[in-house]
Design a protein around this motif. Structure first.
Motif, PDB file in Angstrom:
ATOM      1  N   LEU A 111       1.086  -1.024   0.002  1.00 16.96           N
ATOM      2  CA  LEU A 111       0.183   0.172  -0.243  1.00 16.96           C
ATOM      3  C   LEU A 111       0.318   0.922   0.105  1.00 16.96           C
ATOM      4  O   LEU A 111       0.824   1.987  -1.032  1.00 16.96           O
ATOM      5  CB  LEU A 111      -0.285   0.347   0.903  1.00 16.96           C
ATOM      6  CG  LEU A 111      -1.983   0.838   1.007  1.00 16.96           C
ATOM      7  CD1 LEU A 111      -2.934   1.200   0.238  1.00 16.96           C
ATOM      8  CD2 LEU A 111      -2.773   0.918   2.574  1.00 16.96           C
ATOM      9  N   ILE A 115       1.018   3.557  -3.731  1.00 18.45           N
ATOM     10  CA  ILE A 115       0.205   5.099  -3.009  1.00 18.45           C
ATOM     11  C   ILE A 115       1.594   6.193  -3.211  1.00 18.45           C
ATOM     12  O   ILE A 115       1.322   6.831  -3.940  1.00 18.45           O
ATOM     13  CB  ILE A 115      -0.691   5.003  -1.933  1.00 18.45           C
ATOM     14  CG1 ILE A 115      -1.819   4.181  -1.740  1.00 18.45           C
ATOM     15  CG2 ILE A 115      -0.529   6.714  -1.798  1.00 18.45           C
ATOM     16  CD1 ILE A 115      -2.412   4.660  -0.618  1.00 18.45           C
ATOM     17  N   LEU A 120       2.765   6.152 -11.861  1.00 16.86           N
ATOM     18  CA  LEU A 120       1.373   6.441 -12.789  1.00 16.86           C
ATOM     19  C   LEU A 120       0.964   5.503 -13.425  1.00 16.86           C
ATOM     20  O   LEU A 120      -0.169   5.792 -13.601  1.00 16.86           O
ATOM     21  CB  LEU A 120       2.181   7.850 -13.167  1.00 16.86           C
ATOM     22  CG  LEU A 120       2.264   8.592 -11.974  1.00 16.86           C
ATOM     23  CD1 LEU A 120       2.470   9.988 -12.817  1.00 16.86           C
ATOM     24  CD2 LEU A 120       1.352   9.306 -11.318  1.00 16.86           C
TER      25      LEU A 120
ATOM     26  N   ARG B  50      -3.221   8.760 -10.426  1.00 19.31           N
ATOM     27  CA  ARG B  50      -3.243   8.139  -8.843  1.00 19.31           C
ATOM     28  C   ARG B  50      -3.478   8.158  -8.163  1.00 19.31           C
ATOM     29  O   ARG B  50      -4.028   7.511  -7.227  1.00 19.31           O
ATOM     30  CB  ARG B  50      -1.435   9.664  -8.292  1.00 19.31           C
ATOM     31  CG  ARG B  50      -0.723   8.323  -6.969  1.00 19.31           C
ATOM     32  CD  ARG B  50       0.118   9.340  -6.506  1.00 19.31           C
ATOM     33  NE  ARG B  50       1.136   9.594  -7.134  1.00 19.31           N
ATOM     34  CZ  ARG B  50       2.046   9.225  -7.385  1.00 19.31           C
ATOM     35  NH1 ARG B  50       2.353   8.642  -6.285  1.00 19.31           N
ATOM     36  NH2 ARG B  50       3.466   9.861  -7.934  1.00 19.31           N
ATOM     37  N   VAL B  54      -6.189   5.649  -6.464  1.00 20.81           N
ATOM     38  CA  VAL B  54      -5.898   5.292  -5.002  1.00 20.81           C
ATOM     39  C   VAL B  54      -7.048   4.821  -4.769  1.00 20.81           C
ATOM     40  O   VAL B  54      -7.093   4.071  -4.083  1.00 20.81           O
ATOM     41  CB  VAL B  54      -5.611   6.859  -4.026  1.00 20.81           C
ATOM     42  CG1 VAL B  54      -6.183   6.976  -2.689  1.00 20.81           C
ATOM     43  CG2 VAL B  54      -3.916   6.982  -4.150  1.00 20.81           C
ATOM     44  N   LYS B  83       4.370  12.905  -2.773  1.00 19.67           N
ATOM     45  CA  LYS B  83       4.463  11.984  -2.089  1.00 19.67           C
ATOM     46  C   LYS B  83       4.123  11.422  -0.671  1.00 19.67           C
ATOM     47  O   LYS B  83       3.259  10.854  -0.356  1.00 19.67           O
ATOM     48  CB  LYS B  83       5.976  11.311  -2.133  1.00 19.67           C
ATOM     49  CG  LYS B  83       6.015  10.933  -4.055  1.00 19.67           C
ATOM     50  CD  LYS B  83       7.754   9.970  -4.011  1.00 19.67           C
ATOM     51  CE  LYS B  83       8.023   9.362  -5.311  1.00 19.67           C
ATOM     52  NZ  LYS B  83       9.279   8.711  -5.107  1.00 19.67           N
ATOM     53  N   TRP B  86       0.076  11.554   0.139  1.00 18.85           N
ATOM     54  CA  TRP B  86      -0.131  10.476  -0.540  1.00 18.85           C
ATOM     55  C   TRP B  86       0.070   9.430   0.750  1.00 18.85           C
ATOM     56  O   TRP B  86      -0.761   7.911   1.109  1.00 18.85           O
ATOM     57  CB  TRP B  86       0.373   9.596  -1.579  1.00 18.85           C
ATOM     58  CG  TRP B  86      -0.689  10.417  -2.997  1.00 18.85           C
ATOM     59  CD1 TRP B  86       0.050  11.133  -3.498  1.00 18.85           C
ATOM     60  CD2 TRP B  86      -2.000  10.882  -3.296  1.00 18.85           C
ATOM     61  NE1 TRP B  86      -0.604  11.917  -5.141  1.00 18.85           N
ATOM     62  CE2 TRP B  86      -2.277  11.706  -4.347  1.00 18.85           C
ATOM     63  CE3 TRP B  86      -2.728   9.703  -2.947  1.00 18.85           C
ATOM     64  CZ2 TRP B  86      -3.635  12.401  -4.189  1.00 18.85           C
ATOM     65  CZ3 TRP B  86      -4.491  10.854  -3.691  1.00 18.85           C
ATOM     66  CH2 TRP B  86      -4.829  11.641  -3.998  1.00 18.85           C
ATOM     67  N   ALA B  87       1.320   9.323   1.568  1.00 20.89           N
ATOM     68  CA  ALA B  87       1.817   8.673   2.402  1.00 20.89           C
ATOM     69  C   ALA B  87       0.992   9.225   2.948  1.00 20.89           C
ATOM     70  O   ALA B  87       0.433   7.636   4.302  1.00 20.89           O
ATOM     71  CB  ALA B  87       3.491   9.159   2.491  1.00 20.89           C
ATOM     72  N   SER B  90      -1.806   6.818   2.493  1.00 18.04           N
ATOM     73  CA  SER B  90      -1.529   5.523   2.710  1.00 18.04           C
ATOM     74  C   SER B  90      -1.683   5.030   4.003  1.00 18.04           C
ATOM     75  O   SER B  90      -2.252   3.751   4.665  1.00 18.04           O
ATOM     76  CB  SER B  90      -0.839   4.803   2.175  1.00 18.04           C
ATOM     77  OG  SER B  90       0.300   5.298   2.202  1.00 18.04           O
ATOM     78  N   TRP B  93      -4.929   4.647   6.192  1.00 20.79           N
ATOM     79  CA  TRP B  93      -6.008   3.068   6.037  1.00 20.79           C
ATOM     80  C   TRP B  93      -5.126   1.981   5.813  1.00 20.79           C
ATOM     81  O   TRP B  93      -5.845   1.042   6.353  1.00 20.79           O
ATOM     82  CB  TRP B  93      -5.885   3.873   4.502  1.00 20.79           C
ATOM     83  CG  TRP B  93      -6.694   4.784   3.931  1.00 20.79           C
ATOM     84  CD1 TRP B  93      -8.353   4.393   4.609  1.00 20.79           C
ATOM     85  CD2 TRP B  93      -7.218   5.157   2.911  1.00 20.79           C
ATOM     86  NE1 TRP B  93      -8.887   5.478   4.454  1.00 20.79           N
ATOM     87  CE2 TRP B  93      -8.063   5.576   3.194  1.00 20.79           C
ATOM     88  CE3 TRP B  93      -6.601   5.429   1.144  1.00 20.79           C
ATOM     89  CZ2 TRP B  93      -8.939   6.588   1.434  1.00 20.79           C
ATOM     90  CZ3 TRP B  93      -6.814   5.726   0.717  1.00 20.79           C
ATOM     91  CH2 TRP B  93      -8.372   6.707   0.560  1.00 20.79           C
ATOM     92  N   GLN B  94      -3.846   2.299   6.112  1.00 23.70           N
ATOM     93  CA  GLN B  94      -3.191   0.565   6.453  1.00 23.70           C
ATOM     94  C   GLN B  94      -3.457   0.220   7.746  1.00 23.70           C
ATOM     95  O   GLN B  94      -3.712  -0.825   7.947  1.00 23.70           O
ATOM     96  CB  GLN B  94      -1.203   1.358   6.324  1.00 23.70           C
ATOM     97  CG  GLN B  94      -0.536   0.034   5.972  1.00 23.70           C
ATOM     98  CD  GLN B  94       0.568   0.710   5.824  1.00 23.70           C
ATOM     99  OE1 GLN B  94       0.984   1.487   5.956  1.00 23.70           O
ATOM    100  NE2 GLN B  94       1.061  -0.309   4.171  1.00 23.70           N
TER     101      GLN B  94
END
Lengths: 148, 148
Positions: A111, A115, A120, B50, B54, B83, B86-87, B90, B93-94
Motif C-alpha cells: 500500500l 500510493i 503512474l 494516482r 488510490v 508523495k 499520499w503517504a 496510505s 488506511w494501512q
DNA sequence: ATAAAACCTCAAGCAAGGTTGAGGTAAAGT
DNA sequence: ACTTTACCTCAACCTTGCTTGAGGTTTTAT
C-alpha cells in the motif's frame, strides 16, 4: 419425526437479530424455507437459525447471497443438514477466506509503496493491477459491515 | 507551471482500465477534477491517475467512495499532492487494513467451529455476534471485486 | 369478547456504485 | 472536405440487499 416446525418469524428474527422483512426476503431468494400453520403464518424448524448464521458468516467473508444459495443447493434435500454437511460448506469457504486474507496482506504490504510511488501508469502497480492474482480465481467480494 | 492538463477522458480511462462513464461519475462525486479545453472536453492532469489508483486501492480495502472523498478533502487544495501527502493517506488506511485482516483471521479461525457447532442461539457465536469487535470501530466494508 | 400485537401480501423505495442511451458537438484521420 | 471516432449532457436504468408502508387477517392477552 421430532422435527417440529414451531418457530414464528418474530421469534427467529429476534433470536438472530435480524428483521422479519429479512426473513421474508431470504425466503423469496430461496435461502430458507418455511411451513405454514392453519392461519397461513410461517413456522420454522430450528435449523433455519443455523442457516441464517451461515448466511451471515458467509456475507462477512464476502460471499454474495447468490453464491450462498448455490452452495446451499448442495445440502441434502430430504433430511435436515447435519454437522458434517455444514462442516463441508465451511471448509470450502475457509479456503476462500484464506485467499482473501493473503490478498489483503499483499495489499497492505504494497500500500504505502504503491500510493507513494511513481508508477503512474499503474501497469506495474501491485495494487491497481487488473492482472492481480485474485482477479482470475473467481473469488467474490469481501464485505465487513460497519454494523457488524 | 509545468502542470499541463492534457489527458483526455478516453486516455485516462484506457490507462486505468475503467470506463469513461466512471470518470464522469467520480467527477460528479467530487473525487476527481478536470479542466476543460476550448471545445468543452475534459482535460486531466497526470495526478488524476494516482487518484484513481488510490480510489481503487481504497475500494479494495472496503473504503466507500464517500469515505474516500472525505479523506481526499484533506489533500492540499492549492498544489498538486506530493508523495508525502499520499503517504499520509496510505498510512491511515494501512491501520484500517490491518484491523480488517485481523478480523478476517478471527473469522477464519472460528468458522468451522461455529458453523459445525451447537450454538444455535448465536448469542455465543464468535461469528454471528453483533457485539463483534469490528462492529463498534466505525470501519466500513471490505470489498474485493471478482474483476480485480 | 375485545383489543392489541403479530402476521400476511404486494408494491414501492433506498443506497451504493456505476452503466446505458439519446441527441448533439468537437477533433482526428484520409 | 468529409467521415469516423471521441466527447458532451442529462436522464433513466441496473444490481445487491434489504426496508417501509398500506391494507387486511390471525393470535394472544386481558
Amino acid at each position: 419425526m421430532l422435527e417440529e416446525a414451531n418457530l414464528s418469524v418474530g421469534a427467529v428474527a429476534k433470536r438472530c437479530g435480524i428483521k422479519v422483512s429479512t426473513l421474508h426476503f431470504y425466503e423469496e431468494k430461496g435461502l430458507i424455507k418455511s411451513l405454514r400453520n392453519q392461519g397461513n403464518q410461517r413456522r420454522y424448524k430450528r435449523d433455519v437459525i443455523r442457516r441464517i448464521s451461515v448466511i451471515k458468516a458467509a456475507q462477512k467473508m464476502g460471499v454474495s447471497l447468490q453464491e450462498i444459495e448455490q452452495v446451499f443447493a448442495k445440502l441434502p434435500n430430504k433430511r435436515t443438514p447435519d454437522k458434517d454437511d455444514w462442516a463441508r460448506l465451511s471448509k470450502a469457504w475457509q479456503a476462500q477466506l484464506n485467499e482473501r486474507i493473503k490478498y489483503m496482506e499483499r495489499l497492505r504490504d504494497s500500500l504505502t509503496g504503491c500510493i507513494g510511488c511513481g508508477c503512474l501508469s499503474m501497469k506495474n502497480c501491485p495494487i491497481y493491477n487488473p492482472e492481480d492474482v485474485l482477479a482470475n480465481d473467481g473469488v467474490g467480494a469481501v464485505i465487513l459491515d460497519r454494523k457488524a
